[in-house]
Design a protein around this motif. Structure first.
Motif, PDB file in Angstrom:
ATOM      1  N   ILE A   1       0.837  -1.195   0.000  1.00  0.00           N
ATOM      2  CA  ILE A   1       0.000   0.000   0.000  1.00  0.00           C
ATOM      3  C   ILE A   1       0.877   1.251   0.000  1.00  0.00           C
ATOM      4  CG2 ILE A   1      -1.678   1.332   1.341  1.00  0.00           C
ATOM      5  CD1 ILE A   1      -2.793  -1.401   2.324  1.00  0.00           C
ATOM      6  N   HIS A   2       1.939   1.231   0.806  1.00  0.00           N
ATOM      7  CA  HIS A   2       2.849   2.388   0.862  1.00  0.00           C
ATOM      8  C   HIS A   2       3.412   2.723  -0.511  1.00  0.00           C
ATOM      9  CE1 HIS A   2       6.191   4.964   2.126  1.00  0.00           C
ATOM     10  NE2 HIS A   2       6.937   4.243   1.301  1.00  0.00           N
ATOM     11  N   TYR A   3       3.934   1.716  -1.226  1.00  0.00           N
ATOM     12  CA  TYR A   3       4.569   1.995  -2.518  1.00  0.00           C
ATOM     13  C   TYR A   3       3.540   2.331  -3.599  1.00  0.00           C
ATOM     14  CZ  TYR A   3       8.992   0.672  -0.503  1.00  0.00           C
ATOM     15  OH  TYR A   3      10.115   0.642   0.290  1.00  0.00           O
TER      16      TYR A   3
ATOM     17  N   CYS B   1       3.016   6.233  -8.853  1.00  0.00           N
ATOM     18  CA  CYS B   1       1.999   5.843  -7.869  1.00  0.00           C
ATOM     19  C   CYS B   1       0.830   5.154  -8.559  1.00  0.00           C
ATOM     20  CB  CYS B   1       1.477   7.076  -7.131  1.00  0.00           C
ATOM     21  SG  CYS B   1       2.748   8.069  -6.343  1.00  0.00           S
ATOM     22  N   ASN B   2       0.171   4.290  -7.825  1.00  0.00           N
ATOM     23  CA  ASN B   2      -1.063   3.663  -8.296  1.00  0.00           C
ATOM     24  C   ASN B   2      -2.097   3.799  -7.182  1.00  0.00           C
ATOM     25  OD1 ASN B   2      -3.139   2.055  -9.238  1.00  0.00           O
ATOM     26  ND2 ASN B   2      -1.820   0.383  -9.918  1.00  0.00           N
ATOM     27  N   PRO B   3      -2.672   4.999  -7.035  1.00  0.00           N
ATOM     28  CA  PRO B   3      -3.574   5.238  -5.900  1.00  0.00           C
ATOM     29  C   PRO B   3      -4.807   4.353  -5.908  1.00  0.00           C
ATOM     30  CG  PRO B   3      -3.619   7.068  -7.476  1.00  0.00           C
ATOM     31  CD  PRO B   3      -2.480   6.195  -7.868  1.00  0.00           C
ATOM     32  N   ALA B   4      -5.283   3.966  -7.086  1.00  0.00           N
ATOM     33  CA  ALA B   4      -6.470   3.110  -7.128  1.00  0.00           C
ATOM     34  C   ALA B   4      -6.180   1.751  -6.493  1.00  0.00           C
ATOM     35  CB  ALA B   4      -6.940   2.940  -8.566  1.00  0.00           C
TER      36      ALA B   4
ATOM     37  N   ALA C   1      -3.852   1.192  -4.178  1.00  0.00           N
ATOM     38  CA  ALA C   1      -3.750   1.447  -2.738  1.00  0.00           C
ATOM     39  C   ALA C   1      -5.133   1.517  -2.106  1.00  0.00           C
ATOM     40  CB  ALA C   1      -2.972   2.740  -2.489  1.00  0.00           C
ATOM     41  N   ASP C   2      -6.066   2.182  -2.771  1.00  0.00           N
ATOM     42  CA  ASP C   2      -7.438   2.283  -2.254  1.00  0.00           C
ATOM     43  C   ASP C   2      -8.082   0.892  -2.149  1.00  0.00           C
ATOM     44  OD1 ASP C   2      -7.196   5.031  -2.155  1.00  0.00           O
ATOM     45  OD2 ASP C   2      -8.317   5.388  -4.015  1.00  0.00           O
ATOM     46  N   THR C   3      -7.827   0.053  -3.157  1.00  0.00           N
ATOM     47  CA  THR C   3      -8.406  -1.297  -3.152  1.00  0.00           C
ATOM     48  C   THR C   3      -7.942  -2.079  -1.936  1.00  0.00           C
ATOM     49  OG1 THR C   3      -8.593  -1.386  -5.555  1.00  0.00           O
ATOM     50  CG2 THR C   3      -8.487  -3.493  -4.396  1.00  0.00           C
ATOM     51  N   TRP C   4      -6.635  -2.076  -1.674  1.00  0.00           N
ATOM     52  CA  TRP C   4      -6.127  -2.841  -0.531  1.00  0.00           C
ATOM     53  C   TRP C   4      -6.559  -2.221   0.797  1.00  0.00           C
ATOM     54  CZ3 TRP C   4      -5.856  -6.930  -2.797  1.00  0.00           C
ATOM     55  CH2 TRP C   4      -4.946  -7.289  -3.795  1.00  0.00           C
ATOM     56  N   GLU C   5      -6.642  -0.900   0.853  1.00  0.00           N
ATOM     57  CA  GLU C   5      -7.108  -0.257   2.092  1.00  0.00           C
ATOM     58  C   GLU C   5      -8.562  -0.637   2.385  1.00  0.00           C
ATOM     59  OE1 GLU C   5      -5.706   1.207   4.445  1.00  0.00           O
ATOM     60  OE2 GLU C   5      -4.096   2.549   3.816  1.00  0.00           O
ATOM     61  N   ARG C   6      -9.401  -0.631   1.358  1.00  0.00           N
ATOM     62  CA  ARG C   6     -10.800  -0.999   1.581  1.00  0.00           C
ATOM     63  C   ARG C   6     -10.901  -2.465   1.984  1.00  0.00           C
ATOM     64  NH1 ARG C   6     -15.997  -0.685  -2.647  1.00  0.00           N
ATOM     65  NH2 ARG C   6     -17.417  -1.867  -1.265  1.00  0.00           N
TER      66      ARG C   6
ATOM     67  N   PRO D   1     -10.500   0.172 -13.758  1.00  0.00           N
ATOM     68  CA  PRO D   1     -10.155   1.470 -13.158  1.00  0.00           C
ATOM     69  C   PRO D   1     -10.484   1.581 -11.680  1.00  0.00           C
ATOM     70  CG  PRO D   1     -11.993   1.691 -14.697  1.00  0.00           C
ATOM     71  CD  PRO D   1     -11.444   0.315 -14.886  1.00  0.00           C
ATOM     72  N   ALA D   2     -11.561   0.952 -11.240  1.00  0.00           N
ATOM     73  CA  ALA D   2     -11.932   1.056  -9.829  1.00  0.00           C
ATOM     74  C   ALA D   2     -10.992   0.291  -8.919  1.00  0.00           C
ATOM     75  CB  ALA D   2     -13.362   0.545  -9.634  1.00  0.00           C
TER      76      ALA D   2
END
Length: 595
Positions: free
Chosen positions: A138-140, A187-190, A192-197, A434-435
């Motif tokens: 998630i960090h990277y 970065c791949n913020p999407a 990161a968001d997936t793993w955070e959720r 994309p999501a």
């Protein structure tokens, strides 16, 4: 024989990690430092590799693992190679106008298996909470990582195609409308968001195992599965066939699949026992090659000489010919592995290894399988030959647009061992969802659209993967974990490494640094499935006398630059508890760490 090394063999007693990217290796060591074991470290390393080597693997990919659990004393294979969807029939693909499954796009997708494979290993063998394992990735993904030159070149080479045909991939890989430069923070913020959720939903449950089970449900029966199914249902993607197709993967396919475990297939070679996956992967070719070479002088010849290259290449030609005739998902096909590894069978096959290079594809005949072999050879004839590279490895002399694989070896202070070869879902596979921030795999290209073959496409059938991690025991004691990316070449490079370690007084780094070679004599597992009869690619560092001697034996040599073939890594545990690790200097990415 030179004992020069490009870097030291890593040694210690606390733990060792080696992988195909230095950041991932460092993350694995950090997990060991936190008190995690080899299984936690391998999974954390694997998730980071999805971020930092996205041209080689991703969350939508596949995963075989071979592990040794020091507490139970068990060796087992985790099969994170998922099967074809229920709608993946030969009839459907033929109606789509295809004679081969394309090497990319949505019709090339099987159920993504890597995530469930990692979760199954963590549940049954790990120690740390799931958040500890996922947070480095998630960090990277969130804060960025330095873009590798090869990833930058891959994206740049595909940028126009992405913009025209896969706009979601263009948005992800070309932020601001251009390919990222080498060393640019990416970065791949999407993702990161997936793993955070996923973690938030998993952590509504109490207890480590319950959270891992909840994470599995999120991916295969929850929001991730919903996004995958919706994207596949509405997207018609351009693929290597030159036309657009929709995929057949559904929410039901995802919901009804689980990763599995099984005993490894093993073969005794002198004082060693080598463990591989079953014939749903190509791993048994290494065991067959050992069975062929056991009755030769392979242990007495120079490991960087012409005799060594000739014997290994000819043994591999025979073993891979049998792969084409017999290997398949054993749940669908009778694979006569006991016969293929028997002394009597290999005595007859060994007699086919002559002084000159062979140009014929020669599978053996196992009683009761004659018609199957004949059919396989007819289909191979129709696939044709190629005068150029037809394979999938990440080597500098091949296309930057080809996908490939990563590899991980970990041994901890308790003696737990992991060898894992994640792959698939690379950025070239199919359009980004994309999501979610990742794409699906293209492993279905291993199937053929002909009835009556071991590799015939069928719903629920595992493709014959090239992914092939290795563990080896010495005198019955688990000792060595090793592997490499490289498609069909994986077991060829691993065989050279193992023979050099088994027969010569070399440390891991010395053995890895020695020149490498492989043959593309047999049909490729990857689209367009062609072969190069009699071909051997060899690093020029073998030297002119060796290359001339191989040409004199009739081998069709393709001389590659030094340090350009293979991405081997290995870890070892000595009887006294000393741990060792090494990684190839080729491509300047793989690193070993330990203390």
């Amino acid at each position: 024989m030179s004992t020069f090394t490009t870097r030291p063999e890593i040694r210690g007693t606390f733990g060792v990690v080696t992988s195909t990217h230095w950041i991932a290796t460092a993350v694995g060591m950090s997990i060991l430092e936190k008190g995690g074991n080899a299984f936690d470290a391998a999974a954390a390393t694997g998730f980071v590799l999805q971020v930092v080597e996205p041209h080689l693997n991703g969350p939508g990919g596949d995963l075989p693992v071979i592990l040794h659990d020091a507490t139970s004393g068990k060796m087992e294979v985790i099969c994170g190679q998922a099967p074809a969807p229920a709608g993946a029939t030969i009839e459907h693909y033929r109606r789509e106008g295809l004679s081969l499954i394309p090497g990319d796009g949505l019709l090339a997708t099987v159920i993504p298996g890597a995530f469930d494979g990692w979760m199954l290993m963590l549940r049954d063998h790990g120690k740390l909470p799931l958040r500890d394992v996922l947070e480095p990735a998630i960090h990277y993904a969130r804060n960025g990582h330095p873009m590798l030159a090869r990833v930058s070149a891959t994206i740049a080479g595909l940028a126009d195609f992405f913009e025209k045909e896969w706009p979601t991939s263009h948005a992800t890989w070309c932020p601001g409308g251009k390919a990222p430069a080498t060393d640019e923070l990416f970065c791949n913020p999407a993702l990161a968001d997936t793993w955070e959720r996923l973690l938030r939903e998993a952590e509504t449950k109490s207890g480590r195992e319950a959270q891992i089970e909840a994470a599995r449900d999120c991916f295969y029966r929850g929001f991730i599965a919903e996004e995958i199914a919706a994207f596949v249902e509405k997207t018609e993607a351009m693929d290597a066939s030159g036309t657009r197709h929709k995929g057949v993967l559904t929410a039901d396919d995802l919901a009804n699949w689980r990763a599995t475990t099984e005993p490894p297939l093993t073969y005794d070679y002198h004082e060693w026992t080598v463990a591989k996956t079953g014939p749903w992967g190509q791993g048994p070719v290494l065991l067959q090659a050992l069975a062929l070479l056991k009755g030769t002088a392979i242990g007495e010849v120079d490991p960087v000489g012409a005799d060594f290259v000739h014997l290994v290449a000819e043994a591999m030609k025979l073993a891979y010919a049998d792969r084409e005739a017999y290997y398949s998902d054993p749940a669908f096909t009778d694979v006569p592995m006991e016969h293929l590894l028997s002394d009597a069978y290999n005595a007859g096959r060994r007699a086919l290894i002559g002084e000159s290079a062979s140009f014929d594809l020669r599978p053996g005949i196992v009683p009761g399988h004659e018609a199957q072999v004949q059919k396989a050879m007819q289909v191979i004839e129709g696939l044709g030959t190629s005068a150029t590279g037809v394979y999938e490895p990440t080597m500098a002399h091949l296309s930057e647009k080809r996908g490939d694989t990563v590899h991980i070896d970990v041994i901890d202070r308790w003696g737990n061992m992991v060898s894992a070869t994640p792959s698939g879902g690379w950025l070239q596979s199919s359009p980004i969802i994309p999501a979610l921030g990742f794409c699906l795999n293209s492993r279905a290209q291993m199937f053929l659209l002909e009835e009556g073959l071991p590799t015939s496409l069928a719903p629920g059938k595992r493709p014959r993967t090239t992914l092939t991690p290795s563990l080896a025991l010495k005198n019955g004691v688990p000792t060595l974990a090793f592997g490499t990316p490289g498609g069909d070449q994986q077991d060829q490079w691993q065989l050279s490494l193992f023979l050099r370690l088994a027969h010569h007084d070399l440390n891991l780094q010395q053995a890895i640094d020695q020149p490498l070679f492989h043959t593309t004599h047999f049909p490729a597992s990857f689209y367009p499935r062609q072969r190069q009869p009699g071909h051997i690619m060899v690093e020029e560092s073998f030297g002119k006398p060796v290359l001339d001697a191989l040409r004199a034996r009739g081998h069709a040599l393709d001389v590659a630059p030094a340090w350009s073939i293979g991405r081997l890594t290995a870890a070892r545990r000595d009887p006294n508890g000393l741990l060792r690790a090494a990684a190839t200097p080729r491509l300047m990415q793989a690193y070993a760490a330990g203390r």
